[in-house]
Design an enzyme around this catalytic site. Structure first.
Site, mmCIF file in Angstrom:
data_model
loop_
_atom_site.group_PDB
_atom_site.id
_atom_site.type_symbol
_atom_site.label_atom_id
_atom_site.label_comp_id
_atom_site.label_asym_id
_atom_site.label_seq_id
_atom_site.Cartn_x
_atom_site.Cartn_y
_atom_site.Cartn_z
ATOM 1 N N GLU A 246 -42.247 35.524 -12.005
ATOM 2 C CA GLU A 246 -40.980 35.850 -11.351
ATOM 3 C C GLU A 246 -40.998 35.474 -9.875
ATOM 4 O O GLU A 246 -40.038 34.905 -9.336
ATOM 5 C CB GLU A 246 -40.705 37.356 -11.471
ATOM 6 C CG GLU A 246 -39.833 37.728 -12.618
ATOM 7 C CD GLU A 246 -38.553 36.920 -12.635
ATOM 8 O OE1 GLU A 246 -37.823 36.906 -11.633
ATOM 9 O OE2 GLU A 246 -38.287 36.279 -13.661
ATOM 10 N N HIS B 10 -38.542 28.504 -13.571
ATOM 11 C CA HIS B 10 -39.184 29.030 -14.783
ATOM 12 C C HIS B 10 -39.573 27.879 -15.712
ATOM 13 O O HIS B 10 -40.589 27.942 -16.409
ATOM 14 C CB HIS B 10 -38.258 30.000 -15.521
ATOM 15 C CG HIS B 10 -38.273 31.383 -14.950
ATOM 16 N ND1 HIS B 10 -39.429 32.131 -14.841
ATOM 17 C CD2 HIS B 10 -37.275 32.157 -14.441
ATOM 18 C CE1 HIS B 10 -39.135 33.308 -14.291
ATOM 19 N NE2 HIS B 10 -37.839 33.343 -14.041
ATOM 20 N N TYR C 134 -45.532 36.310 -19.395
ATOM 21 C CA TYR C 134 -44.412 37.054 -18.824
ATOM 22 C C TYR C 134 -44.558 38.552 -19.056
ATOM 23 O O TYR C 134 -43.720 39.188 -19.708
ATOM 24 C CB TYR C 134 -43.101 36.525 -19.418
ATOM 25 C CG TYR C 134 -41.903 36.750 -18.538
ATOM 26 C CD1 TYR C 134 -41.821 36.167 -17.284
ATOM 27 C CD2 TYR C 134 -40.840 37.532 -18.971
ATOM 28 C CE1 TYR C 134 -40.716 36.359 -16.474
ATOM 29 C CE2 TYR C 134 -39.730 37.735 -18.173
ATOM 30 C CZ TYR C 134 -39.678 37.152 -16.930
ATOM 31 O OH TYR C 134 -38.573 37.337 -16.131
ATOM 32 N N ASP D 285 -38.841 46.336 -18.285
ATOM 33 C CA ASP D 285 -38.794 45.058 -17.558
ATOM 34 C C ASP D 285 -40.123 44.299 -17.727
ATOM 35 O O ASP D 285 -40.669 43.765 -16.764
ATOM 36 C CB ASP D 285 -38.471 45.325 -16.078
ATOM 37 C CG ASP D 285 -38.326 44.048 -15.240
ATOM 38 O OD1 ASP D 285 -37.896 43.024 -15.805
ATOM 39 O OD2 ASP D 285 -38.661 44.099 -14.056
ATOM 40 N N HIS E 136 -34.171 29.309 -8.971
ATOM 41 C CA HIS E 136 -35.034 30.324 -9.600
ATOM 42 C C HIS E 136 -35.194 30.026 -11.092
ATOM 43 O O HIS E 136 -36.302 29.968 -11.616
ATOM 44 C CB HIS E 136 -34.427 31.721 -9.400
ATOM 45 C CG HIS E 136 -35.146 32.814 -10.139
ATOM 46 N ND1 HIS E 136 -35.938 33.745 -9.506
ATOM 47 C CD2 HIS E 136 -35.212 33.119 -11.464
ATOM 48 C CE1 HIS E 136 -36.455 34.567 -10.409
ATOM 49 N NE2 HIS E 136 -36.020 34.213 -11.606
ATOM 50 N N GLU E 137 -34.066 29.851 -11.766
ATOM 51 C CA GLU E 137 -34.112 29.667 -13.222
ATOM 52 C C GLU E 137 -34.816 28.364 -13.592
ATOM 53 O O GLU E 137 -35.625 28.332 -14.518
ATOM 54 C CB GLU E 137 -32.707 29.717 -13.804
ATOM 55 C CG GLU E 137 -32.054 31.098 -13.726
ATOM 56 C CD GLU E 137 -32.848 32.170 -14.465
ATOM 57 O OE1 GLU E 137 -33.617 31.827 -15.376
ATOM 58 O OE2 GLU E 137 -32.723 33.344 -14.112
ATOM 59 N N HIS F 233 -39.746 41.977 -12.598
ATOM 60 C CA HIS F 233 -38.769 41.757 -11.521
ATOM 61 C C HIS F 233 -38.938 42.784 -10.404
ATOM 62 O O HIS F 233 -38.193 42.782 -9.437
ATOM 63 C CB HIS F 233 -37.333 41.857 -12.033
ATOM 64 C CG HIS F 233 -36.937 40.766 -12.975
ATOM 65 N ND1 HIS F 233 -37.091 40.867 -14.330
ATOM 66 C CD2 HIS F 233 -36.395 39.540 -12.737
ATOM 67 C CE1 HIS F 233 -36.646 39.753 -14.908
ATOM 68 N NE2 HIS F 233 -36.217 38.937 -13.971
#
Ligand SMILES: [Zn+2]
Length: 360
Positions: free
Chosen positions: A202, A182, A193, A275, A178-179, A280
């Site tokens: 996301e 990005h 974002y 958020d 996931h990271e 998210h």
């Protein structure tokens, strides 16, 4: 640097942590100081990082240079140990090609970076995060009981968790995927974002994170659990993961963490200022669309469904400010281009219909 245009027209860096701020906010209100303490300190750290990165962006940080020459078909990984401090990158503890050591956290981080590199290369012919062999660096044992993991635009950083709610953040390979995704988005569509484009940013990280896990386990779409971050929550927590792509909104329901707020369809789209406009939260909608496409097509999800999504992410037509409908329309076009007017196209059209996103 990870950055995107804000709705106000300025540049703002993206600082994505795998555990979103609204979850740690909830945990910081727990009565037990063993839970609230680490959550509060993790929140303070993340808030500080966001501010610091904003300042760095204004000054203008140097971009990471890729090694010269043709990109290799091998990753170039380095793992560092912060020894529970917040100093990055820390001491080098494992370099590319060296044998596993005695620290399981180091070995998991090394393997997770390798799995991510391998999926992007084998499935999509992409050489690392930037498509040009970018070295993959990661720091483990960051901070004291730090309840998060993040990609800071240059490297991965993993906390050990507090042990009560969150375990070691190197455990789920999809968190690593996931990271790092990005980073891929940063180097390709660079989706802003905030709001719907942020939720797409996301969602793409959840999609490819999940595909990296499925690829590693050799699972078909039918066999996969479609959870993000399974194995990260301590056994006492009422929940199975951070998010569910199969059934958004059902990943956890816990006295300390609260309830998973993700919607699966546009009927339950959450309008919020927190958020980053629910990046998210509303990511549950495109996440669920991908799940529906992958399971309708069947077989290995990274092959056809993943290819369609990858084509859109890297095809150059996805705008930074894209909304769900823009993205959905591009997936329909990509499916037609790749596979013609067959089952794949039908699966994509039907999935977006089911989650209530109209293709243009
Ligand atoms: Zn993220």
């Amino acid at each position: 640097m990870v950055r995107g245009m804000t709705t106000h027209g300025g540049f703002e860096p993206v600082f994505c942590t795998i555990v979103p701020p609204h979850v740690l906010d909830q945990l910081a209100r727990a009565e037990d100081p063993a839970l609230s303490g680490p959550a509060r300190r993790s929140l303070e750290h993340d808030a500080y990082q966001r501010t610091k990165r904003r300042l760095t962006t204004v000054i203008g940080a140097p971009s990471v240079a890729a090694p010269a020459g043709a990109a290799a078909d091998q990753p170039h990984r380095t793992i560092y140990d912060a020894h529970h401090t917040q100093d990055l990158p820390g001491d080098q503890v494992r370099a590319e090609g060296s044998d596993p050591g005695s620290d399981a956290t180091v070995n998991r981080a090394y393997a997770g970076l390798g799995a991510t590199f391998e999926l992007y290369l084998k499935a999509y012919g992409r050489h690392s995060i930037d498509g040009d062999g970018l070295p993959l660096d990661a720091t483990v044992h960051f901070g004291e009981n730090y309840d998060n993991a993040f990609w800071n635009g240059e490297q991965m950083v993993f906390g050990d968790g507090d042990g009560e709610v969150f375990l070691d953040f190197t455990i789920p390979v999809d968190v690593i995927g996931h990271e790092l995704t990005h980073g891929v988005t940063q180097h390709t569509a660079n989706l802003t974002y905030f709001g719907q484009s942020g939720a797409l940013n996301e969602s793409l990280s959840d999609v490819f994170g999940s595909l990296i896990k499925q690829y590693t386990l050799g699972q078909t779409a039918a066999e996969a659990d479609w959870l993000v971050g399974a194995g990260l929550l301590a056994p006492s927590v009422h929940g199975t993961a951070l998010r569910s792509m199969k059934a958004p909104g059902t990943a956890y329901d816990d006295p300390n963490l609260g309830k998973d707020p993700q919607p699966a369809t546009m009927d339950h789209y959450v309008r919020t200022g927190s958020d980053n406009g629910g990046v998210h939260i509303n990511s549950g909608i495109p996440n669920h669309a991908f799940y529906l496409v992958a399971t309708a097509i069947g077989g290995r999800a990274w092959e056809k469904a993943g290819q369609i999504w990858y084509d859109v992410l890297t095809g150059g037509e996805l705008e930074q400010e894209a909304r769900f409908a823009d993205f959905a329309t591009l997936t329909v076009q990509a499916a037609r281009q790749r596979y013609g007017a067959g089952d794949e196209l039908q699966a994509v059209q039907k999935a977006w219909e089911q989650v209530g996103v109209r293709t243009l």
